[in-house]
Design a protein around this motif. Structure first.
Motif, mmCIF file in Angstrom:
data_model
loop_
_atom_site.group_PDB
_atom_site.id
_atom_site.type_symbol
_atom_site.label_atom_id
_atom_site.label_comp_id
_atom_site.label_asym_id
_atom_site.label_seq_id
_atom_site.Cartn_x
_atom_site.Cartn_y
_atom_site.Cartn_z
ATOM 1 N N GLU A 35 9.742 -6.586 0.658
ATOM 2 C CA GLU A 35 8.508 -7.012 -0.153
ATOM 3 C C GLU A 35 7.474 -6.219 0.186
ATOM 4 O O GLU A 35 7.037 -5.997 1.169
ATOM 5 C CB GLU A 35 8.441 -8.611 0.202
ATOM 6 N N ARG A 36 6.670 -6.065 -0.747
ATOM 7 C CA ARG A 36 5.364 -5.236 -0.777
ATOM 8 C C ARG A 36 4.070 -5.842 -1.642
ATOM 9 O O ARG A 36 4.513 -6.623 -2.651
ATOM 10 C CB ARG A 36 5.500 -3.654 -0.667
ATOM 11 N N THR A 37 2.946 -5.586 -1.551
ATOM 12 C CA THR A 37 1.916 -5.907 -2.625
ATOM 13 C C THR A 37 1.450 -4.739 -3.059
ATOM 14 O O THR A 37 1.180 -3.695 -2.234
ATOM 15 C CB THR A 37 1.047 -6.880 -1.870
ATOM 16 N N VAL A 38 0.779 -4.661 -4.178
ATOM 17 C CA VAL A 38 0.372 -3.499 -4.894
ATOM 18 C C VAL A 38 -1.020 -3.751 -5.511
ATOM 19 O O VAL A 38 -1.102 -4.984 -5.941
ATOM 20 C CB VAL A 38 1.150 -2.885 -6.001
ATOM 21 N N MET A 39 -2.132 -3.280 -5.286
ATOM 22 C CA MET A 39 -3.550 -3.346 -5.510
ATOM 23 C C MET A 39 -3.641 -3.055 -7.045
ATOM 24 O O MET A 39 -3.201 -1.899 -7.459
ATOM 25 C CB MET A 39 -4.662 -3.016 -4.775
ATOM 26 N N VAL A 40 -4.100 -3.953 -7.954
ATOM 27 C CA VAL A 40 -4.446 -3.429 -9.377
ATOM 28 C C VAL A 40 -6.107 -3.549 -9.580
ATOM 29 O O VAL A 40 -6.499 -4.795 -9.130
ATOM 30 C CB VAL A 40 -3.547 -4.476 -10.461
ATOM 31 N N ALA A 41 -6.695 -3.062 -10.224
ATOM 32 C CA ALA A 41 -8.074 -2.839 -10.236
ATOM 33 C C ALA A 41 -8.468 -2.539 -11.672
ATOM 34 O O ALA A 41 -7.776 -2.216 -12.312
ATOM 35 C CB ALA A 41 -8.697 -1.879 -9.480
ATOM 36 N N GLY A 58 -6.388 -9.316 -6.891
ATOM 37 C CA GLY A 58 -5.993 -8.068 -7.735
ATOM 38 C C GLY A 58 -4.564 -7.499 -7.169
ATOM 39 O O GLY A 58 -4.299 -6.484 -7.386
ATOM 40 N N GLU A 59 -3.902 -8.623 -6.552
ATOM 41 C CA GLU A 59 -2.388 -8.037 -6.014
ATOM 42 C C GLU A 59 -1.337 -8.569 -6.928
ATOM 43 O O GLU A 59 -1.237 -9.481 -7.335
ATOM 44 C CB GLU A 59 -2.370 -8.888 -4.644
#
Length: 66
Positions: free
Chosen positions: A36-42, A11-12
């Motif tokens: 850089e970064r990661t974002v959670m998607v749900a 989910g990233e």
């Protein structure tokens, strides 16, 4: 964001570039923070993005309009 930036299993989304415009011309640039970064998607959003990404090659854009 490209199809390859999405990991439907975790989910990233990996955020490592941005689109910028200069004098009416669109180009790929580094993020504003240069990190850089990661974002959670749900939930439903992840389902929609995963369905779209599954029909694309990893370097294809998920969204093609501005």
């Amino acid at each position: 964001m490209t199809a390859g930036d999405l990991d439907p299993d975790t989910g990233e989304i990996r955020v490592h570039r941005a689109y910028a415009m200069d004098r009416g011309k669109l180009y790929i640039a580094r993020t504003k923070s240069h990190e850089e970064r990661t974002v959670m998607v749900a939930g439903n959003v992840l389902t929609l993005l995963a369905d779209r990404a599954s029909a694309l090659m990893p370097d294809d854009l998920l969204f093609t309009t501005l």
